[in-house]
Design a protein around this motif. Structure first.
Motif, PDB file in Angstrom:
ATOM      1  N   THR A   1     -16.295  38.499 158.364  1.00 46.73           N
ATOM      2  CA  THR A   1     -15.340  39.106 159.300  1.00 46.73           C
ATOM      3  C   THR A   1     -13.992  38.402 159.235  1.00 46.73           C
ATOM      4  N   VAL A   2     -14.020  37.061 159.302  1.00 38.54           N
ATOM      5  CA  VAL A   2     -12.768  36.294 159.273  1.00 38.54           C
ATOM      6  C   VAL A   2     -12.053  36.480 157.938  1.00 38.54           C
ATOM      7  N   CYS A   3     -12.795  36.332 156.836  1.00 41.93           N
ATOM      8  CA  CYS A   3     -12.162  36.474 155.519  1.00 41.93           C
ATOM      9  C   CYS A   3     -11.678  37.904 155.284  1.00 41.93           C
ATOM     10  N   GLY A   4     -12.431  38.882 155.794  1.00 40.81           N
ATOM     11  CA  GLY A   4     -11.988  40.269 155.668  1.00 40.81           C
ATOM     12  C   GLY A   4     -10.667  40.517 156.381  1.00 40.81           C
ATOM     13  N   LEU A   5     -10.536  39.965 157.582  1.00 38.18           N
ATOM     14  CA  LEU A   5      -9.280  40.125 158.324  1.00 38.18           C
ATOM     15  C   LEU A   5      -8.133  39.397 157.625  1.00 38.18           C
ATOM     16  N   ILE A   6      -8.424  38.231 157.036  1.00 39.23           N
ATOM     17  CA  ILE A   6      -7.394  37.515 156.270  1.00 39.23           C
ATOM     18  C   ILE A   6      -6.942  38.371 155.086  1.00 39.23           C
ATOM     19  N   ILE A   7      -7.906  38.943 154.358  1.00 38.61           N
ATOM     20  CA  ILE A   7      -7.571  39.813 153.218  1.00 38.61           C
ATOM     21  C   ILE A   7      -6.701  40.976 153.667  1.00 38.61           C
ATOM     22  N   ALA A   8      -7.092  41.620 154.771  1.00 41.38           N
ATOM     23  CA  ALA A   8      -6.321  42.769 155.257  1.00 41.38           C
ATOM     24  C   ALA A   8      -4.902  42.361 155.651  1.00 41.38           C
ATOM     25  N   LEU A   9      -4.773  41.231 156.354  1.00 38.70           N
ATOM     26  CA  LEU A   9      -3.450  40.774 156.789  1.00 38.70           C
ATOM     27  C   LEU A   9      -2.550  40.436 155.595  1.00 38.70           C
ATOM     28  N   ILE A  10      -3.128  39.771 154.587  1.00 41.23           N
ATOM     29  CA  ILE A  10      -2.335  39.420 153.405  1.00 41.23           C
ATOM     30  C   ILE A  10      -1.904  40.687 152.668  1.00 41.23           C
ATOM     31  N   ALA A  11      -2.838  41.634 152.492  1.00 47.64           N
ATOM     32  CA  ALA A  11      -2.517  42.864 151.770  1.00 47.64           C
ATOM     33  C   ALA A  11      -1.472  43.689 152.517  1.00 47.64           C
ATOM     34  N   ILE A  12      -1.560  43.723 153.846  1.00 44.24           N
ATOM     35  CA  ILE A  12      -0.554  44.445 154.645  1.00 44.24           C
ATOM     36  C   ILE A  12       0.820  43.812 154.455  1.00 44.24           C
ATOM     37  N   GLN A  13       0.869  42.475 154.414  1.00 40.05           N
ATOM     38  CA  GLN A  13       2.149  41.791 154.220  1.00 40.05           C
ATOM     39  C   GLN A  13       2.692  42.010 152.804  1.00 40.05           C
ATOM     40  N   MET A  14       1.800  42.172 151.826  1.00 37.80           N
ATOM     41  CA  MET A  14       2.249  42.552 150.488  1.00 37.80           C
ATOM     42  C   MET A  14       2.872  43.944 150.525  1.00 37.80           C
ATOM     43  N   LEU A  15       2.227  44.862 151.247  1.00 38.10           N
ATOM     44  CA  LEU A  15       2.732  46.234 151.360  1.00 38.10           C
ATOM     45  C   LEU A  15       4.119  46.281 151.988  1.00 38.10           C
TER      46      LEU A  15
ATOM     47  N   GLY B   1       6.325  43.904 151.943  1.00 33.29           N
ATOM     48  CA  GLY B   1       7.329  43.175 151.182  1.00 33.29           C
ATOM     49  C   GLY B   1       7.704  41.820 151.738  1.00 33.29           C
ATOM     50  N   ARG B   2       6.857  41.231 152.585  1.00 23.90           N
ATOM     51  CA  ARG B   2       7.151  39.885 153.089  1.00 23.90           C
ATOM     52  C   ARG B   2       7.152  38.892 151.938  1.00 23.90           C
ATOM     53  N   ASP B   3       7.922  37.817 152.095  1.00 27.70           N
ATOM     54  CA  ASP B   3       8.001  36.817 151.030  1.00 27.70           C
ATOM     55  C   ASP B   3       7.195  35.557 151.342  1.00 27.70           C
ATOM     56  N   HIS B   4       6.532  35.491 152.515  1.00 26.85           N
ATOM     57  CA  HIS B   4       5.657  34.360 152.822  1.00 26.85           C
ATOM     58  C   HIS B   4       4.547  34.845 153.745  1.00 26.85           C
ATOM     59  N   ILE B   5       3.452  34.102 153.750  1.00 25.56           N
ATOM     60  CA  ILE B   5       2.252  34.526 154.472  1.00 25.56           C
ATOM     61  C   ILE B   5       2.308  34.116 155.935  1.00 25.56           C
ATOM     62  N   TRP B   6       1.784  34.978 156.810  1.00 20.81           N
ATOM     63  CA  TRP B   6       1.595  34.649 158.216  1.00 20.81           C
ATOM     64  C   TRP B   6       0.180  35.035 158.607  1.00 20.81           C
ATOM     65  N   LEU B   7      -0.510  34.119 159.316  1.00 19.25           N
ATOM     66  CA  LEU B   7      -1.827  34.391 159.861  1.00 19.25           C
ATOM     67  C   LEU B   7      -1.863  33.886 161.296  1.00 19.25           C
ATOM     68  N   PRO B   8      -2.559  34.586 162.199  1.00 20.25           N
ATOM     69  CA  PRO B   8      -2.615  34.137 163.603  1.00 20.25           C
ATOM     70  C   PRO B   8      -3.339  32.802 163.736  1.00 20.25           C
ATOM     71  N   ASP B   9      -3.034  32.074 164.811  1.00 18.34           N
ATOM     72  CA  ASP B   9      -3.589  30.729 164.994  1.00 18.34           C
ATOM     73  C   ASP B   9      -5.113  30.735 165.053  1.00 18.34           C
ATOM     74  N   TRP B  10      -5.718  31.766 165.669  1.00 18.79           N
ATOM     75  CA  TRP B  10      -7.177  31.761 165.796  1.00 18.79           C
ATOM     76  C   TRP B  10      -7.853  31.874 164.435  1.00 18.79           C
ATOM     77  N   VAL B  11      -7.160  32.497 163.478  1.00 16.46           N
ATOM     78  CA  VAL B  11      -7.671  32.545 162.108  1.00 16.46           C
ATOM     79  C   VAL B  11      -7.441  31.205 161.417  1.00 16.46           C
ATOM     80  N   MET B  12      -6.247  30.651 161.598  1.00 14.06           N
ATOM     81  CA  MET B  12      -5.893  29.398 160.924  1.00 14.06           C
ATOM     82  C   MET B  12      -6.798  28.241 161.348  1.00 14.06           C
TER      83      MET B  12
END
Length: 208
Positions: A68-82, A84-95
């Protein structure tokens, strides 16, 4: 057209360095997602996408809650790729989420041979599939796989199939390998079909 060997070598060196970095992050303790991200530093989005997918593609997918956690990380990273962000952001509860150190190390040991296969298989080809706008469906496949993993966690093996699909697409981004990207899409479709079929059997068993 002959592809220079150094392009392939650069991509596989990056993947090997990712596994080595993950070993360093998990050495002697249970690493948090923040620890892993800090270790990776300025890694490419493809590399950051590859890390959680590699973890779930191993027996570590059996750790409750980890798909679940890794899936949400994958989704968040892929959305940020879509977007066009130039750096990664993840919420604190994931980090702050930690991974069991022993299982993490076993999962990384499990990856040694697949990294060798990647070295052999990946090289720049069909690169037009990885250029805008053709790259957008590939990024959407990663979003879909990531968002599906919390549900797939309840159906044995299916989250690992989705993770393998993301691994193939992520390596395609790193190695500029369109053929691997197509393989990732095929695995994602197969994983979705397997999930629907197995979930249907499970529901029928409960209510039948």
């Amino acid at each position: 057209m002959t592809v220079p060997d150094d392009a392939s070598q650069k991509s596989t060196e990056e993947i090997g360095e990712i596994v080595s970095t993950l070993h360093d992050a998990g050495e002697g303790h249970s690493p948090s997602v923040r620890d892993i991200i800090k270790r990776l530093g300025q890694a490419s989005f493809g590399a950051l996408l590859l890390v959680p997918a590699m973890i779930i593609a191993t027996p570590a997918s059996g750790i409750p809650g980890l798909p679940t956690v890794c899936g949400l990380i994958i989704a968040l990273i892929a959305i940020q790729m879509l977007t066009g962000r130039d750096h990664i952001w993840l919420p604190d509860w994931v980090m702050e989420r930690r991974i069991d150190g022993d299982r993490f190390e076993r999962a990384l040991d499990f990856l040694q041979r697949p990294v060798g296969w990647i070295d052999y298989l990946s090289r720049p080809r069909m690169t037009w599939l990885l250029r805008w706008p053709m790259v957008l469906p590939l990024q959407l496949v990663c979003v879909f796989c990531g968002l599906a993993m919390p549900f797939m966690e309840w159906v044995p093996l299916t989250s690992s199939i989705a993770a393998i699909a993301v691994c193939l697409v992520a390596v395609a981004f790193i190695a500029d390998d369109g053929l691997l990207a197509l393989a990732g899409v095929a695995v994602a479709v197969a994983g979705a079909a397997a999930f629907i079929q197995l979930a249907g059997h499970m529901i029928a068993g409960v209510f039948g």
